[in-house]
Write an enzyme that holds these catalytic residues in place. Structure first.
Site, PDB file in Angstrom:
ATOM      1  N   LYS A  57     -17.606 -22.848 -33.197  1.00  0.00           N
ATOM      2  CA  LYS A  57     -19.022 -23.223 -33.030  1.00  0.00           C
ATOM      3  C   LYS A  57     -19.977 -22.095 -33.397  1.00  0.00           C
ATOM      4  CE  LYS A  57     -18.278 -26.587 -29.375  1.00  0.00           C
ATOM      5  NZ  LYS A  57     -18.463 -26.905 -27.954  1.00  0.00           N
ATOM      6  N   ARG A 107     -15.083 -35.798 -20.060  1.00  0.00           N
ATOM      7  CA  ARG A 107     -16.020 -36.903 -20.284  1.00  0.00           C
ATOM      8  C   ARG A 107     -15.303 -38.193 -20.654  1.00  0.00           C
ATOM      9  NH1 ARG A 107     -19.321 -34.210 -24.755  1.00  0.00           N
ATOM     10  NH2 ARG A 107     -17.192 -33.489 -25.057  1.00  0.00           N
ATOM     11  N   SER A 145     -23.935 -31.107 -25.772  1.00  0.00           N
ATOM     12  CA  SER A 145     -24.986 -30.193 -26.239  1.00  0.00           C
ATOM     13  C   SER A 145     -25.357 -30.535 -27.680  1.00  0.00           C
ATOM     14  CB  SER A 145     -24.511 -28.749 -26.121  1.00  0.00           C
ATOM     15  OG  SER A 145     -24.193 -28.464 -24.782  1.00  0.00           O
TER      16      SER A 145
HETATM   17  N1  COA Z   1     -21.490 -33.077 -19.380  1.00  0.00           N
HETATM   18  C1  COA Z   1     -21.954 -33.170 -20.624  1.00  0.00           C
HETATM   19  N2  COA Z   1     -21.417 -32.535 -21.672  1.00  0.00           N
HETATM   20  C2  COA Z   1     -20.341 -31.785 -21.438  1.00  0.00           C
HETATM   21  C3  COA Z   1     -19.786 -31.652 -20.170  1.00  0.00           C
HETATM   22  C4  COA Z   1     -20.416 -32.336 -19.111  1.00  0.00           C
HETATM   23  N3  COA Z   1     -19.963 -32.282 -17.875  1.00  0.00           N
HETATM   24  N4  COA Z   1     -18.727 -30.846 -20.256  1.00  0.00           N
HETATM   25  C5  COA Z   1     -18.620 -30.466 -21.520  1.00  0.00           C
HETATM   26  N5  COA Z   1     -19.598 -31.047 -22.237  1.00  0.00           N
HETATM   27  C6  COA Z   1     -19.818 -30.925 -23.667  1.00  0.00           C
HETATM   28  C7  COA Z   1     -20.458 -29.621 -24.028  1.00  0.00           C
HETATM   29  O1  COA Z   1     -21.863 -29.731 -24.065  1.00  0.00           O
HETATM   30  C8  COA Z   1     -19.870 -29.369 -25.385  1.00  0.00           C
HETATM   31  O2  COA Z   1     -20.643 -30.057 -26.346  1.00  0.00           O
HETATM   32  P1  COA Z   1     -20.716 -29.555 -27.866  1.00  0.00           P
HETATM   33  O3  COA Z   1     -19.296 -29.630 -28.387  1.00  0.00           O
HETATM   34  O4  COA Z   1     -21.621 -30.512 -28.472  1.00  0.00           O
HETATM   35  O5  COA Z   1     -21.212 -28.136 -27.836  1.00  0.00           O
HETATM   36  C9  COA Z   1     -18.488 -30.008 -25.311  1.00  0.00           C
HETATM   37  O6  COA Z   1     -18.541 -30.901 -24.243  1.00  0.00           O
HETATM   38  C10 COA Z   1     -17.351 -29.075 -24.965  1.00  0.00           C
HETATM   39  O7  COA Z   1     -17.827 -27.835 -24.885  1.00  0.00           O
HETATM   40  P2  COA Z   1     -17.613 -26.700 -23.831  1.00  0.00           P
HETATM   41  O8  COA Z   1     -17.317 -27.172 -22.461  1.00  0.00           O
HETATM   42  O9  COA Z   1     -18.767 -25.795 -23.999  1.00  0.00           O
HETATM   43  O10 COA Z   1     -16.274 -26.166 -24.355  1.00  0.00           O
HETATM   44  P3  COA Z   1     -15.966 -25.477 -25.712  1.00  0.00           P
HETATM   45  O11 COA Z   1     -14.898 -26.288 -26.309  1.00  0.00           O
HETATM   46  O12 COA Z   1     -17.112 -25.165 -26.563  1.00  0.00           O
HETATM   47  O13 COA Z   1     -15.488 -24.116 -25.127  1.00  0.00           O
HETATM   48  C11 COA Z   1     -14.140 -22.379 -24.481  1.00  0.00           C
HETATM   49  C12 COA Z   1     -14.191 -23.744 -25.102  1.00  0.00           C
HETATM   50  C13 COA Z   1     -15.359 -21.561 -24.849  1.00  0.00           C
HETATM   51  C14 COA Z   1     -14.107 -22.530 -22.971  1.00  0.00           C
HETATM   52  C15 COA Z   1     -12.841 -21.760 -25.024  1.00  0.00           C
HETATM   53  O14 COA Z   1     -12.948 -21.662 -26.436  1.00  0.00           O
HETATM   54  C16 COA Z   1     -12.567 -20.399 -24.448  1.00  0.00           C
HETATM   55  O15 COA Z   1     -12.029 -20.313 -23.362  1.00  0.00           O
HETATM   56  N6  COA Z   1     -12.941 -19.312 -25.150  1.00  0.00           N
HETATM   57  C17 COA Z   1     -12.737 -17.941 -24.718  1.00  0.00           C
HETATM   58  C18 COA Z   1     -11.617 -17.260 -25.517  1.00  0.00           C
HETATM   59  C19 COA Z   1     -10.279 -17.744 -25.048  1.00  0.00           C
HETATM   60  O16 COA Z   1      -9.841 -17.490 -23.944  1.00  0.00           O
HETATM   61  N7  COA Z   1      -9.571 -18.439 -25.947  1.00  0.00           N
HETATM   62  C20 COA Z   1      -8.264 -18.990 -25.678  1.00  0.00           C
HETATM   63  C21 COA Z   1      -8.374 -20.355 -25.074  1.00  0.00           C
HETATM   64  S1  COA Z   1      -6.777 -21.012 -24.681  1.00  0.00           S
END
Ligand code: COA
Length: 176
Positions: A57, A107, A145
């Protein structure tokens, strides 16, 4: 809200306090995320909302903007919530903070496969930290988001889906 100082107090409290980290990109935070935080507080003593990096992202908002938007969602008097960020592995961060759980919101079925992968990898990396899934509130099941940014970009109405201050930030971002 608790201020970021050092990792030590959280580690010392590990035996008595149930601490969870709630990670995400939060670009920006939405009502769906806030719902998960509030429900996590029913289960855990402390919730650390942590902005983590998803390499797939490219964020619209800078890290500091996202941190501030999250902070502004919760009263300063709420000492059980901390807002932070992580640059390395999330599980390492969670372990160092004395957290026993990573909270994720689900979700729909479409979230499941990816979340399953993340949870299993995180468990492989650190067995002391469990992933806990909360069902996203029914009202927020269809938002993300990205969809909110897309609607805002085209001048659509996003009120009620994000807090007012986030609405303003989005309007400002797409006006400039
Ligand atoms: N209500 C509405 N929307 C929700 C939600 C809720 N309760 N929960 C999640 N979402 C949406 C978010 O807005 C997001 O939308 P987008 O894709 O349009 O941005 C989507 O669901 C999922 O996003 P998010 O929860 O932000 O997760 P992500 O997939 O972007 O993040 C990390 C993943 C950042 C947690 C993961 O990459 C990570 O842990 N990174 C750190 C490095 C690491 O440890 N890596 C190894 C992982 S095994």
């Amino acid at each position: 809200m608790a201020e970021e100082k050092s990792y030590e107090p959280f580690v010392q409290d590990k035996v008595s306090q149930k601490i969870a980290v709630y990670p995400g990109t939060f670009d920006p935070i939405t009502m769906g995320h806030i719902d998960i935080v509030n429900r996590s507080l029913e289960i855990f003593d402390q919730v650390i909302i942590v902005i983590a990096n998803n390499p797939a992202k490219a964020a619209l908002f800078a890290l500091e903007e996202r941190l501030q938007m999250i902070r502004d969602c919760f009263p300063l008097t709420e000492k059980r919530i901390t807002v932070s960020y992580v640059e390395g592995l999330l599980v390492d961060y969670a372990y160092k903070r004395g957290a026993t759980a990573i909270v994720r919101g689900l979700r729909a079925v479409s979230d499941f496969e990816y979340e399953f992968q993340l949870a299993l990898m995180n468990r492989r990396l650190e067995k002391e930290v469990e992933t806990v899934f909360l069902m996203t509130g029914l009202r927020w099941i269809y938002i993300s988001s990205s969809i909110i940014k897309d609607v805002a970009r085209h001048g659509g109405d996003i009120s009620g889906l994000v807090p007012d201050h986030v609405c303003e930030k989005l309007r400002h971002k797409f006006m400039s």
